[in-house]
Motif scaffolding. Structure first.
Motif: not given
Length: 194
Positions: A57, A85, A87, A136, A145-146, A148-150, A153, A156
């Motif tokens: 990410v 991805v 973001v 995204r 947001v980050l 949550e994206e972690s 993954a 990051v």
């Protein structure tokens, strides 16, 4: 600090999230934070749980440090054979003191955020042919947001500091939040080109 000095000329420094110091209750150790703020090379802080099949990410915000992080993330994704991805988190307002809503609509902020993300990925695609990134554009605070994206993954990747805050800071608030709370390893990249 010895590690920051030894990191000069290194390609990467890898540290754990916590040492054996007296403050064991801290979520991330002072060595990891110091290196992320001062090392001249990327710093990978091993924390949380890496998901071997998860994506890399990339946090994109258009800052010079973010631009350096883009190249690092593209190279990492390729080396790992992982999905990438990219973001960019955006919000029409960052709080009660933010005057943005008086001058720009949410649609304008969204459009500008899309331009930032598209431009970063277009520049990277030219330098990293064959590596694709899924863009995204997500509404919300970059920190939330980050985080949550972690989840799920492998890694990051983010710049040491973004475009907001105080210019003298070596490590931005979002980078610090991810170092303390991300659910996977975090790479912090600084633009050392000048």
């Amino acid at each position: 600090m010895v590690l920051a000095t030894r990191a000069r000329g290194a390609d990467l420094v890898v540290v754990g999230s916590r040492g054996t110091g007296a403050f064991g209750a801290l979520v991330v150790g002072s060595v990891a934070v110091h290196l992320a703020a001062h090392a001249e090379c990327p710093v990978l802080v091993v924390r949380g749980r890496e998901e071997p099949d998860g994506p890399v990410v990339l946090a994109v915000d258009g800052s010079p440090d973010s631009d350096a992080a883009v190249d690092f993330a593209f190279a990492e994704a390729r080396a790992r054979g992982a999905e990438l991805v990219a973001v960019h988190a955006w919000a029409p307002s960052t709080g009660p003191a933010d005057l943005t809503p008086l001058f720009r609509s949410a649609e304008d902020v969204h459009t500008e955020a899309g331009r930032v993300l598209d431009a970063a990925l277009a520049r990277a695609a030219a330098r990293h042919p064959g590596t694709k990134a899924e863009p995204r554009l997500l509404r919300g605070s970059p920190r939330e947001v980050l985080l949550e994206e972690s989840e799920g993954a492998q890694l990051v990747v983010m710049g040491a500091r973004g475009r907001g805050g105080f210019a003298g800071l070596l490590l931005g608030s979002v980078s610090q939040a991810l170092l303390h709370h991300a659910r996977c390893p975090v790479a912090v990249v600084r633009n050392t080109a000048g």
